[in-house]
Scaffold this motif. Structure first.
Motif, PDB file in Angstrom:
ATOM      1  N   VAL A   1       0.855  -1.185   0.000  1.00  0.00           N
ATOM      2  CA  VAL A   1       0.000   0.000   0.000  1.00  0.00           C
ATOM      3  C   VAL A   1       0.896   1.243   0.000  1.00  0.00           C
ATOM      4  CG1 VAL A   1      -1.777   1.258   1.303  1.00  0.00           C
ATOM      5  CG2 VAL A   1      -1.770  -1.248   1.320  1.00  0.00           C
ATOM      6  N   SER A   2       0.540   2.260  -0.804  1.00  0.00           N
ATOM      7  CA  SER A   2       1.303   3.518  -0.797  1.00  0.00           C
ATOM      8  C   SER A   2       1.125   4.193   0.548  1.00  0.00           C
ATOM      9  CB  SER A   2       0.777   4.478  -1.859  1.00  0.00           C
ATOM     10  OG  SER A   2       0.832   3.906  -3.124  1.00  0.00           O
ATOM     11  N   LEU A   3       2.226   4.448   1.242  1.00  0.00           N
ATOM     12  CA  LEU A   3       2.168   5.230   2.480  1.00  0.00           C
ATOM     13  C   LEU A   3       2.562   6.679   2.185  1.00  0.00           C
ATOM     14  CD1 LEU A   3       1.792   5.302   5.580  1.00  0.00           C
ATOM     15  CD2 LEU A   3       4.228   4.799   5.784  1.00  0.00           C
ATOM     16  N   ILE A   4       3.632   6.854   1.395  1.00  0.00           N
ATOM     17  CA  ILE A   4       4.085   8.187   0.995  1.00  0.00           C
ATOM     18  C   ILE A   4       4.275   8.158  -0.522  1.00  0.00           C
ATOM     19  CG2 ILE A   4       5.957   9.885   1.186  1.00  0.00           C
ATOM     20  CD1 ILE A   4       6.626   8.707   3.921  1.00  0.00           C
ATOM     21  N   TYR A   5       3.785   9.160  -1.204  1.00  0.00           N
ATOM     22  CA  TYR A   5       3.958   9.217  -2.661  1.00  0.00           C
ATOM     23  C   TYR A   5       3.923  10.676  -3.088  1.00  0.00           C
ATOM     24  CZ  TYR A   5      -1.108   9.396  -2.156  1.00  0.00           C
ATOM     25  OH  TYR A   5      -2.376   9.729  -1.752  1.00  0.00           O
ATOM     26  N   PRO A   6       4.634  11.026  -4.176  1.00  0.00           N
ATOM     27  CA  PRO A   6       4.629  12.410  -4.634  1.00  0.00           C
ATOM     28  C   PRO A   6       3.199  12.854  -4.930  1.00  0.00           C
ATOM     29  CG  PRO A   6       6.317  11.149  -5.763  1.00  0.00           C
ATOM     30  CD  PRO A   6       5.476  10.158  -5.003  1.00  0.00           C
ATOM     31  N   THR A   7       2.867  14.057  -4.514  1.00  0.00           N
ATOM     32  CA  THR A   7       1.535  14.580  -4.799  1.00  0.00           C
ATOM     33  C   THR A   7       1.292  14.497  -6.301  1.00  0.00           C
ATOM     34  OG1 THR A   7       1.802  16.108  -2.957  1.00  0.00           O
ATOM     35  CG2 THR A   7       0.041  16.584  -4.544  1.00  0.00           C
ATOM     36  N   PRO A   8       0.258  13.763  -6.718  1.00  0.00           N
ATOM     37  CA  PRO A   8       0.056  13.592  -8.167  1.00  0.00           C
ATOM     38  C   PRO A   8      -0.173  14.945  -8.843  1.00  0.00           C
ATOM     39  CG  PRO A   8      -1.296  12.050  -6.911  1.00  0.00           C
ATOM     40  CD  PRO A   8      -0.737  13.027  -5.924  1.00  0.00           C
ATOM     41  N   ALA A   9       0.509  15.144  -9.977  1.00  0.00           N
ATOM     42  CA  ALA A   9       0.372  16.399 -10.717  1.00  0.00           C
ATOM     43  C   ALA A   9      -0.970  16.434 -11.449  1.00  0.00           C
ATOM     44  CB  ALA A   9       1.523  16.549 -11.702  1.00  0.00           C
ATOM     45  N   HIS A  10      -1.471  15.261 -11.788  1.00  0.00           N
ATOM     46  CA  HIS A  10      -2.736  15.197 -12.511  1.00  0.00           C
ATOM     47  C   HIS A  10      -3.419  13.880 -12.197  1.00  0.00           C
ATOM     48  CE1 HIS A  10      -0.010  12.931 -15.098  1.00  0.00           C
ATOM     49  NE2 HIS A  10       0.741  14.011 -15.140  1.00  0.00           N
ATOM     50  N   LYS A  11      -4.720  13.807 -12.454  1.00  0.00           N
ATOM     51  CA  LYS A  11      -5.495  12.625 -12.043  1.00  0.00           C
ATOM     52  C   LYS A  11      -5.277  11.416 -12.950  1.00  0.00           C
ATOM     53  CE  LYS A  11      -9.102  13.977  -8.958  1.00  0.00           C
ATOM     54  NZ  LYS A  11      -9.778  15.242  -8.924  1.00  0.00           N
ATOM     55  N   ASN A  12      -5.094  11.670 -14.244  1.00  0.00           N
ATOM     56  CA  ASN A  12      -4.966  10.549 -15.175  1.00  0.00           C
ATOM     57  C   ASN A  12      -3.503  10.325 -15.537  1.00  0.00           C
ATOM     58  OD1 ASN A  12      -7.811  10.138 -15.381  1.00  0.00           O
ATOM     59  ND2 ASN A  12      -7.867  12.012 -16.612  1.00  0.00           N
ATOM     60  N   VAL A  13      -2.943   9.232 -15.035  1.00  0.00           N
ATOM     61  CA  VAL A  13      -1.537   8.961 -15.332  1.00  0.00           C
ATOM     62  C   VAL A  13      -1.426   8.436 -16.760  1.00  0.00           C
ATOM     63  CG1 VAL A  13      -1.029   8.478 -12.932  1.00  0.00           C
ATOM     64  CG2 VAL A  13      -1.585   6.599 -14.473  1.00  0.00           C
ATOM     65  N   PRO A  14      -0.259   8.629 -17.412  1.00  0.00           N
ATOM     66  CA  PRO A  14      -0.087   8.145 -18.779  1.00  0.00           C
ATOM     67  C   PRO A  14      -0.224   6.626 -18.855  1.00  0.00           C
ATOM     68  CG  PRO A  14       1.701   9.632 -18.132  1.00  0.00           C
ATOM     69  CD  PRO A  14       0.913   9.340 -16.901  1.00  0.00           C
ATOM     70  N   LYS A  15      -0.576   6.128 -20.009  1.00  0.00           N
ATOM     71  CA  LYS A  15      -0.707   4.689 -20.244  1.00  0.00           C
ATOM     72  C   LYS A  15       0.598   3.982 -19.856  1.00  0.00           C
ATOM     73  CE  LYS A  15      -2.738   1.774 -23.871  1.00  0.00           C
ATOM     74  NZ  LYS A  15      -1.987   0.562 -23.689  1.00  0.00           N
ATOM     75  N   GLY A  16       0.464   2.877 -19.149  1.00  0.00           N
ATOM     76  CA  GLY A  16       1.645   2.118 -18.756  1.00  0.00           C
ATOM     77  C   GLY A  16       2.180   2.496 -17.392  1.00  0.00           C
ATOM     78  N   PHE A  17       1.706   3.614 -16.831  1.00  0.00           N
ATOM     79  CA  PHE A  17       2.131   4.016 -15.488  1.00  0.00           C
ATOM     80  C   PHE A  17       1.038   3.668 -14.483  1.00  0.00           C
ATOM     81  CE2 PHE A  17       4.863   6.419 -18.250  1.00  0.00           C
ATOM     82  CZ  PHE A  17       6.070   6.484 -17.564  1.00  0.00           C
ATOM     83  N   THR A  18       1.388   3.664 -13.194  1.00  0.00           N
ATOM     84  CA  THR A  18       0.469   3.221 -12.149  1.00  0.00           C
ATOM     85  C   THR A  18      -0.045   4.413 -11.352  1.00  0.00           C
ATOM     86  OG1 THR A  18       1.785   1.212 -11.954  1.00  0.00           O
ATOM     87  CG2 THR A  18       0.220   1.662 -10.174  1.00  0.00           C
ATOM     88  N   GLN A  19      -1.354   4.443 -11.145  1.00  0.00           N
ATOM     89  CA  GLN A  19      -1.965   5.510 -10.346  1.00  0.00           C
ATOM     90  C   GLN A  19      -1.602   5.331  -8.879  1.00  0.00           C
ATOM     91  OE1 GLN A  19      -4.615   7.990 -11.596  1.00  0.00           O
ATOM     92  NE2 GLN A  19      -3.722   8.864  -9.740  1.00  0.00           N
ATOM     93  N   MET A  20      -1.149   6.418  -8.253  1.00  0.00           N
ATOM     94  CA  MET A  20      -0.941   6.427  -6.805  1.00  0.00           C
ATOM     95  C   MET A  20      -2.134   7.122  -6.150  1.00  0.00           C
ATOM     96  SD  MET A  20       1.951   4.949  -6.209  1.00  0.00           S
ATOM     97  CE  MET A  20       2.979   4.193  -7.475  1.00  0.00           C
ATOM     98  N   PRO A  21      -2.530   6.778  -4.923  1.00  0.00           N
ATOM     99  CA  PRO A  21      -1.953   5.705  -4.121  1.00  0.00           C
ATOM    100  C   PRO A  21      -2.325   4.327  -4.645  1.00  0.00           C
ATOM    101  CG  PRO A  21      -3.851   6.652  -3.005  1.00  0.00           C
ATOM    102  CD  PRO A  21      -3.607   7.492  -4.218  1.00  0.00           C
ATOM    103  N   PHE A  22      -1.443   3.385  -4.324  1.00  0.00           N
ATOM    104  CA  PHE A  22      -1.543   2.035  -4.842  1.00  0.00           C
ATOM    105  C   PHE A  22      -1.857   1.078  -3.696  1.00  0.00           C
ATOM    106  CE2 PHE A  22       0.318  -2.039  -5.952  1.00  0.00           C
ATOM    107  CZ  PHE A  22      -0.154  -2.220  -7.235  1.00  0.00           C
ATOM    108  N   ASP A  23      -2.610   0.033  -3.969  1.00  0.00           N
ATOM    109  CA  ASP A  23      -3.063  -0.864  -2.906  1.00  0.00           C
ATOM    110  C   ASP A  23      -3.354  -2.237  -3.492  1.00  0.00           C
ATOM    111  OD1 ASP A  23      -4.540  -2.262  -1.000  1.00  0.00           O
ATOM    112  OD2 ASP A  23      -5.677  -0.526  -0.346  1.00  0.00           O
ATOM    113  N   THR A  24      -2.615  -3.263  -3.046  1.00  0.00           N
ATOM    114  CA  THR A  24      -2.920  -4.613  -3.510  1.00  0.00           C
ATOM    115  C   THR A  24      -2.612  -5.637  -2.428  1.00  0.00           C
ATOM    116  OG1 THR A  24      -2.653  -6.176  -5.332  1.00  0.00           O
ATOM    117  CG2 THR A  24      -0.644  -5.180  -4.488  1.00  0.00           C
ATOM    118  N   ASP A  25      -3.220  -6.795  -2.529  1.00  0.00           N
ATOM    119  CA  ASP A  25      -2.860  -7.936  -1.682  1.00  0.00           C
ATOM    120  C   ASP A  25      -1.785  -8.758  -2.390  1.00  0.00           C
ATOM    121  OD1 ASP A  25      -4.952  -7.144  -0.141  1.00  0.00           O
ATOM    122  OD2 ASP A  25      -6.098  -9.000  -0.300  1.00  0.00           O
ATOM    123  N   VAL A  26      -0.902  -9.390  -1.612  1.00  0.00           N
ATOM    124  CA  VAL A  26       0.031 -10.355  -2.194  1.00  0.00           C
ATOM    125  C   VAL A  26      -0.039 -11.635  -1.362  1.00  0.00           C
ATOM    126  CG1 VAL A  26       2.371 -10.790  -2.996  1.00  0.00           C
ATOM    127  CG2 VAL A  26       1.536  -8.436  -2.886  1.00  0.00           C
TER     128      VAL A  26
END
Ligand SMILES: [Cu+2]
Length: 670
Positions: free
Chosen positions: A96-121
């Protein structure tokens, strides 16, 4: 509504064909998920064209630990829970993202991952690659075990790696501002990277992930505490946008007053001094105090963790139980039966509850209880055992464990079967009729009624509720909200819970202009709270705080913080035990120190630390193995024997009752 994440993950996996080896990997780094203290997320493989895994690139993990990586923008971060080593994970974890750069925009470019991020492993699974869009500081954590950390700095691919610090002279850019997952993102998005709170979190990362930085108290005399940080030039930003380029090692040493390399390049040789623990001239306690030294390693097994018994009558370590025969894995929390004969021991990074004989330390049985079992308590009316499934939705109910696995039922903490509550530290009412849970994932608290076998209340609380403590008359309970740095106070009337008030542990500090600057005028009084039990006589609750390493006393009459005491790094567990001749001690453990702090709460506002106990073995300590690393470290669950809480104390055998005062035997009178 939050969907049960493991189901969602499985569905996504089917749709896009995730599945370990079949993924076409971009260049990047891989973190292996392990059960090893410090390097829970261990950077083990790199195809990055930047430094990749820093401890591998620089051939030295003495200042960085093994959980730090530098990659170029466009490269990936992958978390894997599979591999050849016996050290690897035995239960579900999350990233899970705890700290991440403040996103400059809401829609990230194709192939990049939107923060904050959250997954189970899950065990045996490799996460989908995470490709951050923004340059700068990214910290990931497990939101089941919230001290598993990985930090990745994403750099500009246009900068040649050989010119970057520490190899070259170009500083690593941490980014202008970061967002903090749920801590302040709602009240203060865009925290400057050179701010008090950001520095405290970066400091915490390097203390936690590098065992050489833990607080190692000496047996006698004093010893310096000399944490080490990477000697790398970084650019961080202050409020308003000004940039500071500094040596990270010098900055952290100067800021936290620890000695070492200072900002001006000078060496301050006056390191923080750690005095030898002592309980000299103090009133003895009654019985024993068991502490989960969860990170202590033994030669005879691969998994970390022992349970350490302190004789409370003379404050010496009398036994260590590592249970090599079952490779006991990360023992986190304990309870005992009404006769105080056995210890029920959760294995938080596993799926099992160990049971051992308290007097002999002998293994009794090892029972499958579900994902990431965290806390265990008994009910006073029937001595049944209840274990929280921190990686799932239930509290498992077990019979008194006379034989077999004792399974009775799994009690869901959410009524919707698609929701996963992730309950951590539950508490039982004195009469055994009610249970309350802090549900980390659904951010509410369940009040469960045993006679009707039903959930009576689901009370919204703060972010990441982790622990509970209840009044001896079951009229009120406290929920520690870890990421909010607050305590929810909830009243119970006629079996129904109602929110009463919220105690802000960052009061004065958590206002704009304080924690978003360097050197704020008001330091945090608490922050990142964990255990919060109420004293057996109902006078006060005591809260262990990790952010500021403080022990806070809350007066239950006013629900105000009335005292603050210094704790150690990773301040974590608190429980009350009997003091000889009357009254109580509060025993406080810390994850990243090798001692147990003893608090005499007195009347609450005049609470004081009366001493501390070194948790390392001595020549007379009975043990079932040989300590090989991190002696006495990893203090988490605390269990004083005999149980002195209202409801449990009345059930004690006569030999234990004989050691308690009348008031201790009837701690609460209305
Ligand atoms: Cu975890």
């Amino acid at each position: 509504m939050k969907v049960k994440r493991r189901i969602l993950l499985a569905l996504l996996g089917l749709l896009v064909g995730w599945g370990g080896a079949s993924i076409a990997q971009a260049a990047g780094v891989t973190f292996q998920i392990t059960d090893n203290p410090g390097s829970w997320f261990e950077c083990t493989a790199s195809t990055s064209t930047s430094f990749g895994c820093v401890h591998q690139a620089l051939h030295d993990d003495s200042t960085t630990g093994r959980s730090l990586a530098v990659i170029k923008r466009g490269e990936s971060i992958t978390f894997t829970s599979t591999g050849p080593s016996t050290a690897n994970a035995h239960t579900i974890h999350t990233v899970v993202s705890l700290i991440y750069p403040t996103p400059a925009h809401k829609n990230v470019p194709k192939g990049f991952t939107q923060m904050p991020f959250d997954t189970d492993v899950e065990v045996g699974v490799t996460s989908a690659p995470i490709v951050p869009d923004e340059l700068g500081l990214h910290v990931f954590f497990c939101d089941i075990h919230p001290y598993m950390f990985a930090t990745v700095i994403v750099v500009d691919p246009a900068i040649p790696t050989e010119t970057l610090s520490p190899v070259g002279l170009v500083p690593l850019e941490l980014g202008a501002t970061v967002d903090l997952h749920k801590i302040v993102a709602e009240t203060l998005p865009g925290l400057p990277t050179a701010s008090d709170l950001a520095l405290r979190l970066v400091h915490t990362f390097f203390i936690i992930t590098n065992p050489a930085n833990w607080q190692q108290y000496p047996v006698t005399g004093t010893a310096p505490w000399k944490p080490a940080y990477p000697g790398v030039m970084v650019t961080a930003h202050v409020k308003g946008g000004g940039a500071k380029t500094v040596n990270l090692n010098g900055l952290l040493h100067t800021y936290f007053g620890e000695g070492g390399l200072q900002l001006d390049g000078s060496i301050n040789t006056t390191y923080k001094q750690l005095p030898a623990p002592s309980m000299a001239n103090q009133t003895p306690g009654v019985g024993q105090v068991w502490v989960d030294t969860q990170f202590e390693m033994m030669h005879e097994k691969s998994k970390p963790g022992t349970a350490t018994a302190v004789d409370a009558t003379n404050f010496t370590v009398v036994r260590k139980v590592g249970l090599p025969s079952i490779n006991m894995n990360n023992p986190h929390n304990m309870w005992t039966d009404k006769d105080q004969k056995v210890i029920y021991q959760t294995q938080w990074f596993d799926t099992k509850l160990a049971v051992f004989n308290r007097a002999s330390g002998n293994f009794v049985r090892n029972i499958e209880v579900g994902a990431a079992p965290a806390h265990v308590m008994t009910r006073t009316n029937n001595d049944q055992v209840h274990v929280s499934q921190n990686g799932d939705n239930n509290v498992r109910e077990l019979d008194s464990l006379a034989a077999g696995n004792g399974f009775l039922q799994d009690i869901p903490m959410q009524t919707n079967p698609d929701e996963s509550a992730h309950p951590h530290a539950h508490w039982m009412s004195a009469d055994g009729s009610m249970m309350v849970t802090p549900n980390a994932d659904t951010e509410n608290s369940t009040l469960y009624d045993f006679p009707s076998q039903s959930i009576k209340s689901l009370t919204p609380v703060g972010h990441f509720p982790i622990a509970t403590g209840m009044m001896p008359d079951s009229s009120k309970y406290y929920v520690a909200n870890f990421l909010d740095s607050s305590i929810s106070v909830i009243t119970i009337s006629k079996g129904i819970a109602t929110p009463k008030t919220t105690i802000n542990l960052l009061e004065g500090y958590a206002v704009p202009g304080q924690y978003d600057v360097l050197f704020p005028t008001v330091a945090p009084i608490g922050g990142l709270p964990i255990q919060t039990p109420v004293s057996p006589d109902g006078k006060y609750a005591i809260v262990a705080n990790t952010l500021a390493a403080k022990i806070l006393v809350i007066d239950t009459g006013t629900d105000k913080v009335v005292a603050s005491l210094l704790c150690d790094a990773g301040c974590h567990g608190v429980q009350f035990g009997a003091k000889k001749g009357g009254g109580y001690y509060a025993y406080v453990s810390s994850k990243f120190s090798n001692r147990l702090i003893v608090v005499d709460p007195r009347n609450g506002s005049d609470a004081t630390i009366v001493g501390s106990v070194l948790l390392t073995a001595t020549g007379t300590t009975a043990t079932d193995g040989t300590v090989s690393a991190y002696p006495g470290m990893g203090g988490q669950g605390v269990l004083p024997i005999p149980l002195v809480y209202n409801g449990w104390v009345q059930n004690l055998p006569t030999n234990w009752k004989a050691q308690l005062t009348d008031k201790q035997l009837n701690p609460f009178h209305q």
